[in-house]
Design a protein around this motif. Structure first.
Motif, mmCIF file in Angstrom:
data_model
loop_
_atom_site.group_PDB
_atom_site.id
_atom_site.type_symbol
_atom_site.label_atom_id
_atom_site.label_comp_id
_atom_site.label_asym_id
_atom_site.label_seq_id
_atom_site.Cartn_x
_atom_site.Cartn_y
_atom_site.Cartn_z
ATOM 1 N N CYS A 142 9.357 3.022 3.755
ATOM 2 C CA CYS A 142 9.012 4.417 4.037
ATOM 3 C C CYS A 142 9.900 4.927 5.173
ATOM 4 C CB CYS A 142 7.532 4.532 4.408
ATOM 5 S SG CYS A 142 6.965 6.236 4.670
ATOM 6 N N ILE A 175 -8.425 6.770 5.801
ATOM 7 C CA ILE A 175 -8.156 5.984 4.590
ATOM 8 C C ILE A 175 -8.464 4.511 4.826
ATOM 9 C CG2 ILE A 175 -6.353 5.236 2.974
ATOM 10 C CD1 ILE A 175 -4.964 7.944 3.463
ATOM 11 N N HIS A 176 -8.070 4.018 6.001
ATOM 12 C CA HIS A 176 -8.267 2.599 6.319
ATOM 13 C C HIS A 176 -9.732 2.279 6.602
ATOM 14 C CE1 HIS A 176 -7.708 -1.282 8.433
ATOM 15 N NE2 HIS A 176 -6.562 -1.352 7.804
ATOM 16 N N GLN A 236 0.839 -1.206 0.000
ATOM 17 C CA GLN A 236 0.000 0.000 0.000
ATOM 18 C C GLN A 236 0.872 1.254 0.000
ATOM 19 O OE1 GLN A 236 -1.651 -1.717 3.656
ATOM 20 N NE2 GLN A 236 -3.691 -1.255 2.860
ATOM 21 N N PRO A 237 1.622 1.478 -1.057
ATOM 22 C CA PRO A 237 2.551 2.620 -1.090
ATOM 23 C C PRO A 237 1.857 3.979 -0.997
ATOM 24 C CG PRO A 237 2.339 1.624 -3.284
ATOM 25 C CD PRO A 237 1.656 0.694 -2.320
ATOM 26 N N ASN A 238 0.541 4.005 -1.221
ATOM 27 C CA ASN A 238 -0.169 5.287 -1.156
ATOM 28 C C ASN A 238 -0.117 5.902 0.240
ATOM 29 O OD1 ASN A 238 -1.879 2.917 -0.683
ATOM 30 N ND2 ASN A 238 -3.516 4.394 -0.243
ATOM 31 N N PHE A 239 0.131 5.094 1.265
ATOM 32 C CA PHE A 239 0.196 5.624 2.633
ATOM 33 C C PHE A 239 1.479 6.419 2.868
ATOM 34 C CE2 PHE A 239 -3.144 2.521 3.436
ATOM 35 C CZ PHE A 239 -3.938 3.185 4.363
ATOM 36 N N LYS A 240 2.476 6.261 2.003
ATOM 37 C CA LYS A 240 3.754 6.955 2.203
ATOM 38 C C LYS A 240 3.575 8.468 2.181
ATOM 39 C CE LYS A 240 6.516 3.367 -0.112
ATOM 40 N NZ LYS A 240 7.474 3.123 -1.239
ATOM 41 N N VAL A 241 2.643 8.938 1.372
ATOM 42 C CA VAL A 241 2.471 10.379 1.206
ATOM 43 C C VAL A 241 2.075 11.048 2.524
ATOM 44 C CG1 VAL A 241 0.020 10.280 0.563
ATOM 45 C CG2 VAL A 241 1.479 12.127 -0.320
ATOM 46 N N LYS A 272 5.075 12.574 4.238
ATOM 47 C CA LYS A 272 5.962 13.336 3.368
ATOM 48 C C LYS A 272 6.277 14.737 3.894
ATOM 49 C CE LYS A 272 6.489 14.769 -1.464
ATOM 50 N NZ LYS A 272 5.870 14.783 -2.807
#
Length: 462
Positions: free
Chosen positions: A98, A78-79, A55-60, A63
């Motif tokens: 991350c 989100i979850h 789930q790389p979208n959580f990295k943002v 940021k």
């Protein structure tokens, strides 16, 4: 099916504390870290798992800044799961993907101290090396390994056998039928190993070939990770070093045997990377004149243990082409021959000693070797009890093969030692006529009972 793990007790204790730091669960790939966390999650009202690899979208979310009071509600949204301090376990898996999330861990302790947060990752150690001090004093680490022999027995429904063994002692050995049964299970454990997927396959199918297929897949996965270790890591060198470590297991590691064309310093770096990944465990020479053992270590004399006996056998098969004779020996040899031939018994002993140490810190293993060319002597492992140095020999019986131990004890003025073997519980004394008839006391810890070694050491005196 969930197999109970030693780490479960420590995770439960951490979860029950009023004051708890974010937890970093560390260890090699596929030793069961994520599964253990999911089992712990059953104690909580809610469980929120973020896998940064899937789930790389959580990295943002990490940021712009590391304000966890902003990040946590966004993760919750989100979850789609409420995150309540004291009632929710937040699991950040594959966190090495991350680095900013690793940096954020320390702020959970400062800004949301009641929230239970666990982070884990397969190649976490490499990410940690690339970061500045990421939370000294604010993050707690636990180290996890493949399954112990006791965990293997538990997975095979042998709780009663464990209980019977634990009632035995050096003064009250096991009845022979129980001793023999434990020896047979240990033979199986040597072949199946302690990687959770291999153990699960054995429990379900009792098929060594299927276990070997699982082990081969794990080895390939490890080797596929090699390019991810460091920017300048040589995957070919890492592969050759790993195979050579299997062939040289429990012997002094000779860098030149890895392959021509590589400098010693290059092979040393490869060994360091494999150890950092948790795949190799160095056993380092110590002069052992006192404690701590590490104060007199000499890293030019090291042996290498593979993290798992089952994987060791698969790597040997890949390196040597055919290990059917060794496999047959493990399954059929007498107990004495099983200890005296090949690296397996010493490998099992070292790994079991390591696995039963506290998971709250990283531990080192030590051995002793006399450097003199014309007076060779070696003691397999050097341990301690309270403030006493305790040598540990992996041997088959009382006849022969103990000269190195007596020499070491004579030189260091020691009176107690442990022998790990396929014998039953017991003890014996040795009158050292080369040292004014000093009496040496040896306590026998069966290889299937290393979980009880600290108990066996009780009563040792200077």
């Amino acid at each position: 099916m969930y197999c109970k793990r030693l780490i479960d007790k420590y995770l439960s204790e951490w979860a029950s504390r009023d004051i708890h730091k974010p937890l970093l669960l560390r260890g090699a790939r596929q030793v069961g870290k994520s599964t253990a966390v999911k089992e712990l999650s059953k104690k909580f009202e809610n469980f929120v798992e973020i896998n940064f690899e899937k789930q790389p979208n959580f990295k943002v979310l990490f940021k712009d800044d590391l304000d966890v009071r902003r990040i946590v509600p966004q993760i919750s949204a989100i979850h789609g799961t409420s995150i309540k301090p004291g009632k929710t376990l937040l699991f950040l898996d594959e966190i090495q993907e991350c680095p900013q999330a690793i940096m954020a861990l320390r702020f959970f302790k400062e800004d949301m101290p009641e929230l239970h947060v666990i982070a884990a990752g397969s190649l976490l150690e490499f990410a940690l090396q690339e970061l500045p001090a990421f939370g000294v004093g604010r993050i707690h680490s636990m180290f996890m390994y493949p399954m112990t022999f006791d965990e293997f027995l538990e997975a095979n429904g042998q709780q009663l056998l464990i209980e019977a063994r634990d009632q035995a002692s050096i003064d009250n050995p096991l009845p022979e039928p129980l001793h023999d049964k434990l020896v047979e299970f240990l033979r199986t454990y040597m072949l199946v190993g302690g990687m959770p997927e291999s153990v699960k396959t054995w429990v379900e199918h009792h098929d060594y070939v299927r276990c070997q297929e699982v082990q081969d897949d794990i080895v390939v996965t490890y080797e596929d990770d090699f390019p991810k270790y460091k920017k300048n890591a040589d995957p070919v060198l890492l592969r050759q070093t790993l195979r050579s470590a299997a062939v040289q297991a429990t012997k002094k590691f000779i860098y030149s045997k890895v392959g021509s064309g590589y400098k010693t310093v290059e092979v040393q770096k490869a060994v360091e990377l494999l150890a950092l990944a948790g795949i190799l465990h160095p056993v380092t020479h110590t002069d052992a004149n006192g404690l701590p053992l590490g104060s007199e270590e000499d890293k030019s004399y090291q042996k290498m243990l593979l993290l798992d006996t089952g994987l060791l056998l698969r790597l040997l098969n890949m390196s040597l082409g055919d290990i059917s004779e060794l496999t047959t020996q493990i399954l059929t040899a007498s107990a004495a021959d099983l200890v005296n031939k090949g690296p397996m018994a010493e490998q099992v002993a070292g790994l079991e000693i390591l696995h039963y140490m506290s998971p709250n810190i990283r531990h080192d293993l030590y051995y002793w070797v006399r450097h003199a060319k014309n007076s060779q002597a070696e003691v397999d492992y050097i341990s301690s009890y309270l403030q006493v140095v305790v040598p540990v020999e992996v041997k088959a019986d009382t006849q022969g093969g103990m000269k190195s131990l007596w020499s070491f004890m004579r030189e260091k003025k020691l009176h107690y030692a442990i022998r790990c073997s396929m014998e039953n519980f017991g003890k014996f004394n040795y009158v050292d006529n080369e040292d004014n008839a000093e009496v040496r006391h040896v306590r026998i810890c069966p290889l299937y009972a290393i979980a009880k070694m600290e108990e066996i050491k009780q009563g040792i005196e200077k």
